[in-house]
Design an enzyme around this catalytic site. Structure first.
Site, short mmCIF file in Angstrom:
data_model
loop_
_atom_site.label_atom_id
_atom_site.label_comp_id
_atom_site.label_asym_id
_atom_site.label_seq_id
_atom_site.Cartn_x
_atom_site.Cartn_y
_atom_site.Cartn_z
N GLY A 82 -8.91 4.15 6.73
CA GLY A 82 -8.63 5.57 6.91
C GLY A 82 -7.16 5.85 7.14
O GLY A 82 -6.67 6.90 6.76
N PHE A 83 -6.46 4.90 7.74
CA PHE A 83 -5.07 5.15 8.12
C PHE A 83 -4.23 3.89 8.00
O PHE A 83 -4.74 2.78 8.22
CB PHE A 83 -4.99 5.66 9.56
CG PHE A 83 -5.82 6.90 9.77
CD1 PHE A 83 -5.30 8.15 9.45
CD2 PHE A 83 -7.11 6.80 10.24
CE1 PHE A 83 -6.08 9.30 9.61
CE2 PHE A 83 -7.91 7.94 10.39
CZ PHE A 83 -7.38 9.20 10.08
N GLY A 84 -2.97 4.07 7.68
CA GLY A 84 -2.02 2.97 7.74
C GLY A 84 -1.55 2.77 9.17
O GLY A 84 -1.83 3.59 10.05
N SER A 102 0.86 -1.19 0.00
CA SER A 102 0.00 0.00 0.00
C SER A 102 0.89 1.23 0.00
O SER A 102 1.63 1.48 0.96
CB SER A 102 -0.88 0.01 1.24
OG SER A 102 -1.36 1.33 1.44
N GLY A 161 1.24 -2.02 4.04
CA GLY A 161 1.75 -0.67 3.88
C GLY A 161 2.92 -0.42 4.80
O GLY A 161 4.09 -0.49 4.39
N SER A 162 2.63 -0.18 6.08
CA SER A 162 3.69 0.19 7.01
C SER A 162 4.71 -0.93 7.18
O SER A 162 5.90 -0.67 7.38
CB SER A 162 3.08 0.60 8.36
OG SER A 162 2.21 -0.40 8.84
N HIS A 175 -8.17 1.00 -4.41
CA HIS A 175 -9.11 0.76 -3.31
C HIS A 175 -9.82 2.09 -3.03
O HIS A 175 -9.23 3.00 -2.45
CB HIS A 175 -8.32 0.26 -2.10
CG HIS A 175 -9.11 0.12 -0.85
ND1 HIS A 175 -8.52 -0.05 0.39
CD2 HIS A 175 -10.46 0.13 -0.62
CE1 HIS A 175 -9.46 -0.14 1.32
NE2 HIS A 175 -10.65 -0.02 0.73
N GLY A 186 -4.84 -4.37 6.01
CA GLY A 186 -4.78 -3.73 7.32
C GLY A 186 -4.02 -4.54 8.34
O GLY A 186 -4.42 -5.65 8.70
N GLY A 187 -2.88 -4.02 8.77
CA GLY A 187 -2.13 -4.67 9.85
C GLY A 187 -1.45 -5.96 9.45
O GLY A 187 -1.11 -6.77 10.32
#
Ligand code: DX5
Ligand code: ZN
Length: 223
Positions: A144-146, A9, A199-200, A68, A178-179
Protein backbone atom coordinates in the site's frame (compact mmCIF):
# COMPACT_ATOMS: atom_id res chain seq x y z
CA UNK A 1 22.01 -18.97 -10.03
CA UNK A 2 20.34 -16.09 -11.85
CA UNK A 3 21.92 -12.65 -12.19
CA UNK A 4 20.68 -10.21 -9.59
CA UNK A 5 18.09 -7.73 -10.75
CA UNK A 6 17.62 -4.38 -9.04
CA UNK A 7 14.06 -3.18 -9.59
CA UNK A 8 13.45 0.41 -8.46
CA UNK A 9 9.84 0.99 -7.44
CA UNK A 10 8.70 4.17 -9.15
CA UNK A 11 6.16 4.65 -6.37
CA UNK A 12 8.81 6.78 -4.66
CA UNK A 13 9.83 8.64 -7.83
CA UNK A 14 8.80 12.21 -8.61
CA UNK A 15 5.60 11.64 -10.61
CA UNK A 16 5.74 15.17 -12.00
CA UNK A 17 8.75 14.11 -14.08
CA UNK A 18 8.35 10.38 -14.26
CA UNK A 19 9.93 9.79 -17.68
CA UNK A 20 13.11 11.56 -16.62
CA UNK A 21 13.17 9.71 -13.31
CA UNK A 22 12.90 6.32 -15.04
CA UNK A 23 15.63 7.26 -17.55
CA UNK A 24 17.86 8.35 -14.69
CA UNK A 25 17.42 5.23 -12.62
CA UNK A 26 18.03 2.97 -15.63
CA UNK A 27 21.16 4.94 -16.53
CA UNK A 28 22.20 4.46 -12.91
CA UNK A 29 22.23 0.70 -13.49
CA UNK A 30 18.74 -0.57 -12.63
CA UNK A 31 17.66 -3.74 -14.44
CA UNK A 32 13.86 -3.44 -14.45
CA UNK A 33 11.22 -0.87 -13.62
CA UNK A 34 8.91 -1.94 -10.77
CA UNK A 35 5.46 -0.47 -11.42
CA UNK A 36 3.07 -0.50 -8.43
CA UNK A 37 -0.61 -0.49 -9.30
CA UNK A 38 -2.98 0.25 -6.38
CA UNK A 39 -6.75 0.56 -6.57
CA UNK A 40 -7.93 2.02 -3.23
CA UNK A 41 -9.84 -1.24 -2.68
CA UNK A 42 -7.42 -4.14 -2.47
CA UNK A 43 -4.96 -1.75 -0.80
CA UNK A 44 -5.67 1.63 0.79
CA UNK A 45 -3.92 3.74 -1.83
CA UNK A 46 -4.44 4.75 -5.45
CA UNK A 47 -1.60 5.00 -7.94
CA UNK A 48 -1.04 4.50 -11.65
CA UNK A 49 -2.58 2.43 -14.45
CA UNK A 50 -1.98 1.26 -18.03
CA UNK A 51 -1.95 4.80 -19.46
CA UNK A 52 1.16 5.61 -17.47
CA UNK A 53 2.82 2.34 -18.49
CA UNK A 54 2.09 3.14 -22.13
CA UNK A 55 3.41 6.67 -21.67
CA UNK A 56 6.73 5.30 -20.38
CA UNK A 57 7.02 3.05 -23.43
CA UNK A 58 6.23 5.98 -25.73
CA UNK A 59 8.83 8.01 -23.86
CA UNK A 60 11.36 5.39 -24.99
CA UNK A 61 11.76 3.07 -22.01
CA UNK A 62 12.88 -0.32 -23.33
CA UNK A 63 13.81 -2.02 -20.03
CA UNK A 64 11.41 -4.67 -18.69
CA UNK A 65 8.44 -3.20 -16.83
CA UNK A 66 7.48 -5.33 -13.82
CA UNK A 67 3.82 -4.57 -13.12
CA UNK A 68 2.80 -5.39 -9.53
CA UNK A 69 -0.99 -5.46 -9.43
CA UNK A 70 -2.45 -4.65 -6.03
CA UNK A 71 -5.98 -4.66 -7.40
CA UNK A 72 -9.12 -6.69 -7.25
CA UNK A 73 -10.41 -8.04 -9.58
CA UNK A 74 -7.29 -8.75 -11.62
CA UNK A 75 -8.41 -10.23 -14.93
CA UNK A 76 -10.16 -7.20 -16.43
CA UNK A 77 -7.03 -5.07 -16.30
CA UNK A 78 -4.47 -7.68 -17.50
CA UNK A 79 -4.97 -7.24 -21.29
CA UNK A 80 -4.80 -3.45 -20.86
CA UNK A 81 -1.40 -3.70 -19.20
CA UNK A 82 -0.16 -6.16 -21.81
CA UNK A 83 -1.16 -3.71 -24.56
CA UNK A 84 0.46 -0.88 -22.61
CA UNK A 85 3.84 -2.62 -22.72
CA UNK A 86 4.09 -4.58 -19.46
CA UNK A 87 6.76 -7.29 -19.51
CA UNK A 88 5.92 -9.11 -16.28
CA UNK A 89 2.56 -9.00 -14.50
CA UNK A 90 2.27 -10.21 -10.91
CA UNK A 91 -0.88 -10.36 -8.78
CA UNK A 92 -1.99 -11.40 -5.31
CA UNK A 93 -3.94 -14.68 -4.96
CA UNK A 94 -6.51 -12.81 -2.84
CA UNK A 95 -7.24 -10.61 -5.88
CA UNK A 96 -8.28 -13.44 -8.19
CA UNK A 97 -10.87 -16.15 -7.62
CA UNK A 98 -9.18 -18.38 -10.24
CA UNK A 99 -5.44 -18.00 -9.98
CA UNK A 100 -4.64 -20.69 -12.55
CA UNK A 101 -6.87 -18.95 -15.08
CA UNK A 102 -5.33 -15.55 -14.37
CA UNK A 103 -1.80 -16.92 -14.84
CA UNK A 104 -2.90 -18.42 -18.14
CA UNK A 105 -4.50 -15.14 -19.17
CA UNK A 106 -1.27 -13.22 -18.48
CA UNK A 107 0.70 -15.70 -20.61
CA UNK A 108 -1.91 -15.62 -23.38
CA UNK A 109 -1.45 -11.84 -23.45
CA UNK A 110 2.27 -12.37 -24.08
CA UNK A 111 3.64 -11.40 -20.65
CA UNK A 112 5.54 -13.23 -17.95
CA UNK A 113 3.42 -14.05 -14.91
CA UNK A 114 3.89 -14.17 -11.17
CA UNK A 115 2.12 -14.55 -7.83
CA UNK A 116 2.62 -12.17 -4.90
CA UNK A 117 2.45 -13.18 -1.24
CA UNK A 118 1.62 -10.70 1.49
CA UNK A 119 3.47 -11.19 4.79
CA UNK A 120 0.46 -13.08 6.18
CA UNK A 121 -0.42 -15.05 3.04
CA UNK A 122 0.43 -18.76 3.19
CA UNK A 123 2.53 -20.40 0.50
CA UNK A 124 0.04 -23.16 -0.30
CA UNK A 125 -1.19 -21.10 -3.25
CA UNK A 126 1.97 -22.29 -5.00
CA UNK A 127 1.03 -25.95 -4.74
CA UNK A 128 -0.49 -26.53 -8.17
CA UNK A 129 0.83 -23.65 -10.25
CA UNK A 130 4.63 -23.83 -10.09
CA UNK A 131 4.74 -24.77 -13.79
CA UNK A 132 2.89 -21.56 -14.68
CA UNK A 133 5.10 -19.11 -12.79
CA UNK A 134 7.92 -16.95 -14.09
CA UNK A 135 8.21 -15.04 -10.84
CA UNK A 136 7.28 -15.34 -7.17
CA UNK A 137 7.15 -12.03 -5.30
CA UNK A 138 7.29 -12.02 -1.53
CA UNK A 139 6.11 -8.88 0.22
CA UNK A 140 8.28 -7.86 3.15
CA UNK A 141 5.81 -5.12 4.10
CA UNK A 142 2.04 -5.00 3.93
CA UNK A 143 1.33 -3.50 0.52
CA UNK A 144 0.00 0.00 0.00
CA UNK A 145 2.83 2.40 0.74
CA UNK A 146 6.51 2.94 0.17
CA UNK A 147 8.94 3.66 2.97
CA UNK A 148 7.86 0.95 5.44
CA UNK A 149 10.24 -1.25 7.45
CA UNK A 150 11.28 -4.72 6.30
CA UNK A 151 9.39 -7.45 8.19
CA UNK A 152 12.09 -9.93 9.33
CA UNK A 153 9.93 -13.07 8.97
CA UNK A 154 10.16 -12.54 5.20
CA UNK A 155 13.69 -13.99 5.37
CA UNK A 156 12.45 -17.38 6.50
CA UNK A 157 9.71 -17.29 3.89
CA UNK A 158 12.33 -16.51 1.23
CA UNK A 159 14.33 -19.56 2.29
CA UNK A 160 11.22 -21.75 2.02
CA UNK A 161 10.34 -20.45 -1.43
CA UNK A 162 13.95 -20.76 -2.62
CA UNK A 163 13.83 -24.46 -1.67
CA UNK A 164 10.55 -24.93 -3.48
CA UNK A 165 11.84 -23.27 -6.64
CA UNK A 166 15.07 -25.27 -6.63
CA UNK A 167 13.21 -28.53 -6.00
CA UNK A 168 10.76 -27.78 -8.81
CA UNK A 169 13.45 -27.29 -11.44
CA UNK A 170 11.38 -24.51 -13.03
CA UNK A 171 12.89 -21.24 -14.18
CA UNK A 172 11.30 -18.86 -11.65
CA UNK A 173 12.63 -15.57 -10.32
CA UNK A 174 12.29 -14.85 -6.60
CA UNK A 175 11.54 -11.20 -5.94
CA UNK A 176 11.34 -9.32 -2.65
CA UNK A 177 9.44 -6.06 -2.17
CA UNK A 178 9.32 -3.72 0.80
CA UNK A 179 11.92 -2.10 3.01
CA UNK A 180 14.91 -3.25 0.95
CA UNK A 181 17.96 -1.08 1.70
CA UNK A 182 21.73 -1.15 1.25
CA UNK A 183 22.11 -2.42 4.81
CA UNK A 184 19.80 -5.45 4.53
CA UNK A 185 20.06 -6.48 0.86
CA UNK A 186 22.94 -8.86 1.56
CA UNK A 187 20.99 -11.03 4.02
CA UNK A 188 17.96 -10.89 1.71
CA UNK A 189 20.14 -12.26 -1.10
CA UNK A 190 21.57 -14.91 1.21
CA UNK A 191 18.01 -16.03 2.02
CA UNK A 192 17.41 -16.73 -1.67
CA UNK A 193 16.10 -13.65 -3.48
CA UNK A 194 17.43 -12.74 -6.93
CA UNK A 195 15.23 -9.71 -7.73
CA UNK A 196 15.21 -6.74 -5.38
CA UNK A 197 12.55 -4.03 -5.39
CA UNK A 198 13.66 -0.80 -3.75
CA UNK A 199 11.65 2.39 -3.80
CA UNK A 200 12.48 4.87 -1.06
CA UNK A 201 16.04 3.54 -0.64
CA UNK A 202 16.83 4.70 -4.18
CA UNK A 203 14.51 7.59 -5.00
CA UNK A 204 14.90 9.35 -1.65
CA UNK A 205 18.63 9.74 -2.30
CA UNK A 206 20.11 12.35 -4.62
CA UNK A 207 22.50 9.95 -6.40
CA UNK A 208 20.70 6.85 -7.69
CA UNK A 209 23.89 5.32 -9.10
CA UNK A 210 25.63 5.52 -5.75
CA UNK A 211 22.81 3.57 -4.05
CA UNK A 212 22.59 0.96 -6.80
CA UNK A 213 26.38 0.50 -6.83
CA UNK A 214 26.33 0.09 -3.05
CA UNK A 215 23.54 -2.47 -3.34
CA UNK A 216 25.49 -4.43 -5.94
CA UNK A 217 28.60 -4.35 -3.77
CA UNK A 218 26.58 -5.80 -0.88
CA UNK A 219 25.05 -8.44 -3.17
CA UNK A 220 28.50 -9.50 -4.28
CA UNK A 221 29.40 -10.24 -0.64
CA UNK A 222 26.39 -12.51 -0.02
CA UNK A 223 26.98 -16.23 0.31
C1 DX5 B 1 4.43 -1.49 -1.49
C2 DX5 B 1 4.95 -1.57 -2.91
C3 DX5 B 1 6.42 -1.46 -2.99
C4 DX5 B 1 6.97 -0.18 -2.46
C5 DX5 B 1 8.35 -0.44 -1.93
O1 DX5 B 1 3.08 -1.73 -1.48
O2 DX5 B 1 4.57 -2.80 -3.52
O3 DX5 B 1 6.90 -1.76 -4.30
O4 DX5 B 1 7.03 0.85 -3.40
O5 DX5 B 1 8.83 0.72 -1.38
P1 DX5 B 1 10.03 0.72 -0.34
O6 DX5 B 1 11.22 0.14 -1.07
O7 DX5 B 1 10.18 2.15 -0.01
O8 DX5 B 1 9.63 -0.14 0.82
ZN1 ZN C 1 5.58 -3.46 -5.44
Amino acid sequence: MKPNWIAPSILSANFAKLGEEVDKVLEAGADVVHFDVMDNHFVPNLTIGPLVCEALRKHGVTAPIDVHLMVEPVDRIVPDFAKAGASIITFHPEGSVHIDRTLQLIHDCGCKAGLVFNPGTPLHHLDYVMDKLDMILLMSVNPGFGGQSFIPSALDKLRQVRQRIDASGFDIRLEIDGGVKVDNIREIKAAGADTFVAGSAIFNQPDYKKVIDEMRAELAKAV
